[in-house]
Design a protein around this motif. Structure first.
Motif, PDB file in Angstrom:
ATOM      1  N   TRP A  37      37.964  31.568  35.010  1.00 48.97           N
ATOM      2  CA  TRP A  37      39.012  32.173  35.823  1.00 48.97           C
ATOM      3  C   TRP A  37      38.469  32.687  37.015  1.00 48.97           C
ATOM      4  O   TRP A  37      39.217  32.699  37.976  1.00 48.97           O
ATOM      5  N   GLU A  38      37.321  33.542  36.761  1.00 52.47           N
ATOM      6  CA  GLU A  38      36.780  34.249  37.878  1.00 52.47           C
ATOM      7  C   GLU A  38      36.622  33.014  39.070  1.00 52.47           C
ATOM      8  O   GLU A  38      36.904  33.476  40.320  1.00 52.47           O
TER       9      GLU A  38
ATOM     10  N   TYR B 135      44.440  28.111  33.788  1.00 50.23           N
ATOM     11  CA  TYR B 135      44.524  28.999  34.977  1.00 50.23           C
ATOM     12  C   TYR B 135      45.950  28.836  35.686  1.00 50.23           C
ATOM     13  O   TYR B 135      46.541  29.898  36.356  1.00 50.23           O
TER      14      TYR B 135
ATOM     15  N   ARG C 171      50.406  36.412  37.354  1.00 50.01           N
ATOM     16  CA  ARG C 171      49.241  35.963  36.743  1.00 50.01           C
ATOM     17  C   ARG C 171      49.381  36.477  35.195  1.00 50.01           C
ATOM     18  O   ARG C 171      49.508  37.799  35.120  1.00 50.01           O
TER      19      ARG C 171
ATOM     20  N   ARG D 168      39.766  31.947  40.705  1.00 52.38           N
ATOM     21  CA  ARG D 168      40.223  32.938  41.755  1.00 52.38           C
ATOM     22  C   ARG D 168      39.429  32.900  43.079  1.00 52.38           C
ATOM     23  O   ARG D 168      39.910  32.862  44.223  1.00 52.38           O
TER      24      ARG D 168
END
Length: 619
Positions: free
Chosen positions: A16-17, A132, A3, A20
């Motif tokens: 992005w969170e 991402y 990453r 994930r």
């Protein structure tokens, strides 16, 4: 997975969170594609939306054609419904699945402009390593939401290209285009309505549009109106215009059909803006006075199986080339010959094919059209020949007749015939020879009696010589060959533009529209690569943006103005070269006009005219 550094933007960090948490990975993303049969059914449900968006898509695609970038439209689930633009870049993006039927939701591909805009519902650019998934780091994507008149998200408009080519102005441009689509959707709501244009007296970036019904209830608004007036889905349809603005009577009780250019000042009852400049954009409400509403001109279009078709009476043309083509088409219509229509894209081949059908002995029977270049190869066979139940995955349980069967005793229009795959050419030739068709997965032949009209924008005989089109099929289809001239070669293009404006007046239900001298010059001088189709779309947009019924040069789409300006610059450079040559030759000949004319191979009158022009002030 390795990453890289997270993006600095707080909004992208949140994305992005989420990516994930959703377990986004390249392995999952590569399988998120609809099969062709599934995509076709899925896209059919979005046809109405795509029809509304297509003019803007075409404008952008034309502008992007050589810019190594594309325009993409995604639905609210993230599926790409259409992608257009630079063919080279379209090919490059196939490997990362930027194509029709691929899902680009944030849940599937992580942070990307289309998927993240669906979540955030605001314009957003994602550039290079801000994506991402590492596979997408080659891209820049700038996207904007498209909302319906009631505030619901309809789709996402996206521009994509190589990351190193990104410029911040692209986000502003795609947002402006998305807002134009929203305005168009609001104005063309099917309900009878008054559309009010509102601009804050200070700091008005975009104009606010409100749709009001005959009772004065606000039924919809564009993005700017919803934001500035704090309107939401609960309020729309339940709030009166007088609850938002004061002194609205001149707007609500104006005679229907009255000119809408007058601007009045209204005061706000809520929101941060104290006063607005308001005018009526369109009014399709029933009349409030004894004055009868304007009646729409009678049309000579006809209906066949519920579809409206154009007749020869609907086709205008005073240009000699065009009239010769129409005369030939009328003669051919009286026969049962196969007809081949040739002409650049947008010259009206589809309309002429309909007119031929309506003027033929088959006029009361079906007219069926299919675009051989717009349907994937794997689907074209089933579209043309039909299929039996269970013939392939996704097939209807009852089977489906193909276009050939549907056109029985009528006319089949095969548009873009040059794009037909080689294996399909063999099958079509067999049908034309045997006059029967066998569905995919079936064994039974069905007799068909069909008149064939084909259309192409390319030299089909050249395709035959190159080996990409069968000679025997070419001879079968040749019958009567009719060529439609491009708009730039037609001497009647200005008169045609004025006639098209008359039709647009009716569409927009507003007073007379007129062209300024500069707009007329543009129409006469611009090369119109998209021909009549492009001219209609450009005039619609120009009319929509016009003030007081006057269509000016600056009302036309930016891509046309840019192309026109480049053409003028080239013309100006050529003029300068010519002037310099005359000046130099006059110096060499000691000012002898006759000798100058002889040496340059031009007439003396031309030299005198050029000298007079050069002597004019400011030149």
């Amino acid at each position: 997975m390795k990453r890289l550094l997270e993006p600095a933007s707080a909004l992208l960090k949140k994305s992005w969170e989420r990516s994930r948490m959703n377990g986004v990975s390249a392995l999952i993303a590569k399988d998120a594609i609809l099969e062709e049969a599934q995509f076709r059914q899925y896209r059919e449900q979005k046809e109405e939306l795509l029809r509304e968006i297509n003019p803007t898509m075409e404008h952008l695609a034309h502008w992007l054609k050589t810019s190594y970038s594309i325009v993409v439209i995604c639905d609210t689930s993230g599926y790409i419904l259409e992608s257009k633009g630079d063919p080279s870049f379209l090919k490059d993006t196939e490997k990362i699945q930027v194509h029709r039927g691929a899902c680009w939701s944030e849940q599937v591909r992580g942070t990307n402009s289309a998927g993240t805009v669906i979540v955030e519902k605001k314009p957003l650019a994602v550039v290079g390593k801000e994506h991402y998934l590492e596979a997408n780091h080659m891209l820049y994507c700038a996207a904007s939401p498209i909302f319906d008149p009631y505030g619901e998200l309809l789709a996402v408009l996206d521009l994509s290209g190589h990351s190193e080519r990104y410029h911040p102005s692209l986000l502003g441009m795609v947002d402006a285009m998305a807002r134009k689509i929203e305005d168009w959707l609001l104005v063309h709501r099917p309900d009878r309505q008054l559309v009010v244009s509102l601009s804050p007296e200070q700091n008005g970036k975009h104009r606010a549009l409100l749709a009001v019904n005959h009772d004065g209830v606000v039924m919809g608004g564009n993005r700017e109106a919803q934001m500035l007036m704090k309107l939401d889905k609960q309020l729309l349809g339940n709030i009166h215009l007088s609850d938002l603005l004061t002194d609205i009577e001149p707007l609500l009780h104006r005679p229907v059909g009255a000119a809408g250019a007058d601007t009045i000042r209204l005061h706000s009852r809520q929101g941060e803006y104290g006063s607005w400049l308001a005018s009526v954009l369109f009014d399709t409400r029933p009349s409030f006075t004894s004055t009868p509403p304007r009646t729409k001109p009678k049309t000579r279009q006809s209906r066949v199986d519920g579809a409206i078709l154009y007749s020869f009476d609907d086709i205008y043309g005073k240009d000699e080339q065009f009239q010769n083509a129409i005369r030939l088409a009328k003669r051919a219509a009286a026969t049962d010959y196969t007809i081949m229509l040739t002409g650049e894209s947008g010259t009206g081949k589809d309309i002429v094919s309909q007119a031929i059908h309506l003027a033929s002995t088959r006029a009361s029977k079906p007219f069926v059209a299919i675009n051989c270049g717009a349907i994937p190869k794997s689907l074209l066979e089933s579209e043309l020949f039909g299929y039996e139940a269970g013939a392939f995955t996704g097939a209807k349980q009852t089977g489906q007749p193909g276009k050939l069967e549907q056109a029985h005793e009528g006319t089949l229009f095969l548009d873009e015939i040059a794009e037909m795959p080689a294996e399909m050419q063999v099958a079509l030739l067999r049908v034309l020879q045997d006059l029967s068709v066998t569905r995919i997965g079936g064994t039974k032949s069905t007799r068909v009696d069909v008149r064939i009209i084909t259309a192409t924008h390319t030299d089909l005989w050249k395709k035959v010589q190159e080996g990409s089109f069968r000679a025997d099929l070419f001879y079968r289809l040749q019958g009567v060959h009719i060529t439609l001239p491009p708009l730039r070669e037609r001497s009647d293009r200005l008169v045609l533009a004025r006639l098209l404006l008359k039709g647009i007046e009716t569409e927009l239900n507003q007073g007379p529209l007129s062209l300024t001298a500069s707009a007329e010059h543009l129409i006469e001088s611009y090369p119109w690569p998209g021909n009549v189709r492009q001219a209609v779309a450009a005039l619609r947009e120009a009319a929509f943006l016009s003030e007081g019924g006057v269509v000016d040069f600056n009302c036309f789409p930016p891509y046309i103005l840019a192309g026109f300006q480049q053409g003028k610059e080239a013309e100006s450079a050529l003029q300068e070269i010519e002037n310099n040559a005359i000046i130099e030759m006059l110096k060499k000949t000691g000012g002898n006009v006759s000798q100058t004319a002889r040496n340059l191979g031009i007439g003396r009158s031309t030299v005198y005219r050029k000298i007079k022009k050069l002597a004019e002030p400011g030149l």
